[in-house]
Design a protein around this motif. Structure first.
Motif, PDB file in Angstrom:
ATOM      1  N   LYS A 200       0.851  -1.189   0.000  1.00 48.52           N
ATOM      2  CA  LYS A 200       0.000   0.000   0.000  1.00 48.52           C
ATOM      3  C   LYS A 200       0.892   1.245   0.000  1.00 48.52           C
ATOM      4  O   LYS A 200       1.914   1.278   0.682  1.00 48.52           O
ATOM      5  CB  LYS A 200      -0.896  -0.003   1.234  1.00 48.52           C
ATOM      6  N   SER A 201       0.499   2.238  -0.768  1.00 50.90           N
ATOM      7  CA  SER A 201       1.336   3.419  -0.954  1.00 50.90           C
ATOM      8  C   SER A 201       1.639   4.120   0.377  1.00 50.90           C
ATOM      9  O   SER A 201       2.737   4.642   0.591  1.00 50.90           O
ATOM     10  CB  SER A 201       0.649   4.398  -1.915  1.00 50.90           C
ATOM     11  N   SER A 202       0.668   4.065   1.311  1.00 51.33           N
ATOM     12  CA  SER A 202       0.853   4.755   2.590  1.00 51.33           C
ATOM     13  C   SER A 202       1.846   4.029   3.488  1.00 51.33           C
ATOM     14  O   SER A 202       2.368   4.601   4.453  1.00 51.33           O
ATOM     15  CB  SER A 202      -0.495   4.893   3.317  1.00 51.33           C
ATOM     16  N   GLN A 203       2.157   2.736   3.167  1.00 51.82           N
ATOM     17  CA  GLN A 203       3.047   1.931   4.000  1.00 51.82           C
ATOM     18  C   GLN A 203       4.367   1.626   3.293  1.00 51.82           C
ATOM     19  O   GLN A 203       5.073   0.695   3.662  1.00 51.82           O
ATOM     20  CB  GLN A 203       2.348   0.595   4.349  1.00 51.82           C
TER      21      GLN A 203
END
Length: 831
Positions: A200-203
């Motif tokens: 995931k882009s946020s992680q």
């Protein structure tokens, strides 16, 4: 030859049809380049190869030649120095080599039993490619894949190890619970041949590694963990090393095969010839074709028997076309839709097929010359673009023929003189024919012009012919009548197709008396032609009957000579025995005389007597030997005569196995022992000589197995083997051939054979075998069998057929067809 002419005559259409039987694309491509030859040697070579392949097809269970992958482009790569072929291309070459070796073995094996010397010569020209095959097999397996060679095994092991290590690293991330909320998918993704994780882009900062890209939405980042980077780099390096090693192996193989490039090209050319021969043979068998005899028009004439246009298939009506010696111009007339144009195209097409080495749809005995040029004016050449009318189009084509035709040219002119004023059209037509006749060209024309029909009668080089027309049904029969012109039947056809009767009646009134007379003349000629054909058939039938009677008479005379020779031979044998005995007696006498008082003169006198007696006996033996040679000469002459004269005109039966024949035979009823007469040799018994139809009565016993028989005023001593016992006259005819076999149980257990082989037997032995076969057939009710007696000098052949003609069991017999042994084999049908 002009490609438009070949197209108009349907040559390319037929060639395309034959090419469909090719098994390889390269063979088909080569076959589609075939054009008619003008060199007689090339024509005969092509025909002979196809004939031999037809024989080969009958020898093998399946088609001898199978398909092979295209190799021509691969061979072009071999010609380039430093080039390399791929794994699949190496495999294609291997399959090609194996097919070359397979057909080579097949033809060599068949040549031991078949006369296929031309195919064998081609096989012997095939190069030796076993070394090339072995080299390819070192690196390519039977599935066309690269083998696990030692140089590749270590690299493949390293690649497998690295792949396993990368999968293990990825499994640590995808199976760990703490990464489940970080990963978009628990399955690794392949990006640029490297395994990455969908994060995931946020992680993205949670897993350290190299970012290889983003998803389309930007919500997913593809990260290759740092732990995998080194392994992936090593994997890419190992894979590159593997590819480099494969290239080295293939390059080495290519360099080796490059030394065989000439052999490969030679083998490919021969294989394409084999493919063409097989295609022609399969097409010929499917369409019941034969090969025409190529002849010279100086010594022979064009002949087509039961010719059928190949494109008409089952609708084709067989036609016969036979030119008389010295005739080179055919004027074909008759009604429209009667088959005139088809006849012209059939003759020309068959000439082209023959010159290509192809068979034709006609019967044996067809003859065709070789033409170096063919000109055709067929159909309507009207053209708006070129401002050509129908007549102008015809004249343009004809002018080319008139200008370039020579004595070896074939010229086809359809509807000559049409499309313009009839009078002027007839005039220009006759002038064109005059010009072509001066060039000694072979000309075939169709026309409706009555003047040209008359031209055909007045010129010695021309022959009239017509397509037959049924006046009752007002429809053509598509048969060709050689020697007579035909009517157009325009009025009859017009009335049949709806023209009112009044118009037809008025048209008839417009016809001049002169033309009516010509029509009557044609009708009269047609009738006379029919009567001549019937008379010819009757004469041939009577001649055949006379020849058969003459043959039988000569055979009987020969048998009498043979019997006379046997009697003289017997007398000579007795004289030899007497001489031997007399010599002994005289020598004993001389010995006795020496013991008593004897003079030299008496001794010389006795010796002179012995010498004179010996001389006389030798002279008699020489005389008998001369008669024997004369008898053998008569046998050969009569056997050759019997080969020319058919014994029976009935159709022969199809061949079946012996077991099937016995299975199909119906059980035969044998009367009880009380009703069956016992036949044995005794004084007063009626007998018949086996080798003739002479009947007589036994009058005395001579010695064991020998009886004296009375034949009217002639008495002869004959052995039991030479005689057939006959039943008493009061016995019913149905039992006239019954013989008691109860004393020999083994004979009753035997079964007749469907094919009796007499080759290598003497005449007496052969006739005994034939007699036994007939008896077994009577017991087992086998109605049909064949006898193989060979040709040779014809003595055994004549003896067998004579014996069959005298046997009361035989219904009919005839020579086998040529493909099943001809005059070397006889089919027998029993009553």
């Amino acid at each position: 030859m002009d490609k438009k002419t070949l197209s108009d005559l349907d040559y390319y259409t037929v060639r395309d049809e034959i090419s469909g039987f090719c098994v390889s694309e390269e063979g088909k491509y080569s076959f589609l380049k075939t054009e008619p030859y003008t060199d007689l040697q090339k024509i005969e070579n092509a025909k002979q190869i196809s004939k031999e392949w037809m024989a080969l097809l009958s020898f093998t269970v399946t088609n001898p030649l199978s398909s092979w992958p295209e190799v021509f482009e691969i061979l072009k790569i071999l010609k380039i120095q430093g080039s390399s072929i791929s794994v699949s291309q190496s495999y294609f070459l291997l399959l090609f080599i194996q097919e070359v070796q397979k057909i080579s073995c097949t033809i060599k094996s068949a040549s031991e039993k078949l006369n296929i010397k031309n195919l064998l010569a081609l096989v012997e020209n095939l190069p030796y490619l076993k070394n090339a095959e072995d080299e390819i097999k070192k690196i390519i397996n039977d599935k066309g894949e690269l083998k696990e060679l030692p140089s590749l095994r270590a690299i493949n092991s390293k690649i497998a190890s690295l792949n396993s290590k990368i999968r293990e690293i990825m499994r640590k991330f995808t199976s760990d619970v703490k990464y489940s909320k970080i990963l978009e998918s628990t399955v690794p993704v392949l990006s640029a041949n490297r395994q990455v994780l969908a994060v995931k882009s946020s992680q993205r900062n949670v897993i350290p590694g190299i970012i290889h890209g983003l998803s389309n939405t930007g919500l997913t980042v593809f990260i290759e963990p740092d732990e995998c980077v080194r392994c992936s780099n090593d994997l890419i390096e190992a894979e590159a090393e593997l590819e480099l090693e494969k290239k080295k192996i293939l390059l080495s193989l290519t360099d080796f095969l490059r030394g065989f490039k000439t052999e490969f090209f030679t083998a490919l050319e021969i294989m394409k010839k084999f493919d063409s021969a097989q295609a022609v043979s399969l097409w010929a068998l499917k369409n019941h074709c034969t090969f025409a005899q190529t002849v010279s028009l100086e010594n022979d004439s064009l002949t087509l028997l039961n010719a059928r246009h190949p494109l008409l298939k089952e609708k084709a009506v067989p036609i016969d076309v036979q030119f008389l010696p010295g005739k080179k111009v055919l004027i074909l007339t008759g009604p429209n839709t009667g088959g005139k144009t088809v006849t012209l195209k059939t003759i020309a097409l068959f000439a082209l097929l023959n010159q290509s080495g192809f068979p034709i749809l006609a019967c044996e005995g067809s003859k065709l010359p070789v033409f170096t040029k063919i000109f055709a004016d067929i159909g309507d050449e009207q053209s708006l673009e070129q401002s050509l009318s129908t007549f102008s189009g015809h004249m343009k084509n004809i002018s080319k023929a008139v200008k370039y035709a020579d004595s070896s040219s074939l010229v086809l002119l359809d509807e000559l003189g049409s499309g313009t004023d009839p009078q002027e059209g007839s005039a220009i037509s006759m002038a064109i024919l005059d010009s072509l006749i001066k060039k000694d060209s072979f000309v075939l024309i169709t026309t409706h012009q009555g003047v040209i029909k008359n031209y055909g009668y007045t010129h010695e080089k021309c022959i009239n012919a017509s397509v037959d027309f049924n006046s009752d049904t007002l429809s053509p029969t598509y048969k060709i009548l050689m020697g007579i012109p035909g009517e157009s039947h325009a009025l009859s056809i017009a009335e049949k197709n709806g023209i009112p009767k009044e118009i037809v009646k008025n048209a008839k009134e417009y016809i001049s008396t002169k033309k009516a007379d010509v029509s009557s003349l044609i009708k009269g000629l047609s009738q006379k032609h029919k009567e001549v054909l019937e008379l010819k058939e009757q004469i041939e039938k009577e001649k055949l009957e006379l020849d058969q009677k003459l043959l039988k008479t000569e055979q009987k005379a020969l048998l009498l000579k043979e019997k006379e020779f046997e009697l003289k031979q017997k007398s000579q044998d007795e004289a030899d025995d007497f001489l031997s005995e007399t010599r002994k007696n005289l020598e004993n006498l001389v010995r006795v005389l020496k013991e008593g008082e004897i003079t030299r003169e008496k001794t010389l006198s006795v010796k002179k007597f012995i010498r004179d007696f010996e001389q006389k006996t030798k002279e008699n033996a020489i005389y008998l030997e001369q008669e024997k040679k004369g008898l053998e000469s008569d046998f050969i002459r009569i056997s050759k005569l019997s080969e020319k004269i058919p014994v029976s005109h009935k159709k022969t039966k199809r061949r079946i196995k012996n077991s099937q024949a016995l299975k199909d035979a119906e059980p035969l009823y044998f009367p009880s022992q009380k009703t069956t007469p016992h036949l044995y040799f005794k004084i007063g018994a009626k007998v018949q000589v086996k080798t003739s139809n002479q009947r007589g009565t036994i009058i005395s016993f001579v010695k064991e197995g020998i009886w004296q028989v009375q034949f009217q005023s002639l008495k002869m001593n004959l052995s039991e083997n030479e005689l057939i016992l006959l039943p008493p006259e009061n016995v019913e005819k149905s039992a006239s051939y019954s013989v008691e076999y109860s004393s020999d149980s083994s004979f009753m257990d035997e079964k007749p054979c469907f094919e009796l082989r007499l080759l290598g037997l003497r005449e007496n032995e052969a006739l005994k075998s034939l007699e036994k076969q007939l008896d077994l057939c009577a017991i087992h009710n086998l109605k049909n069998f064949s006898v193989i007696h060979g040709k040779g000098n014809g003595i055994l052949q004549t003896a067998v057929q004579h014996y069959l003609s005298l046997s009361p069991l035989v219904k009919e017999f005839s020579f086998a067809p040529p493909e099943d042994g001809g005059s070397g084999k006889t089919y027998v049908s029993l009553k």
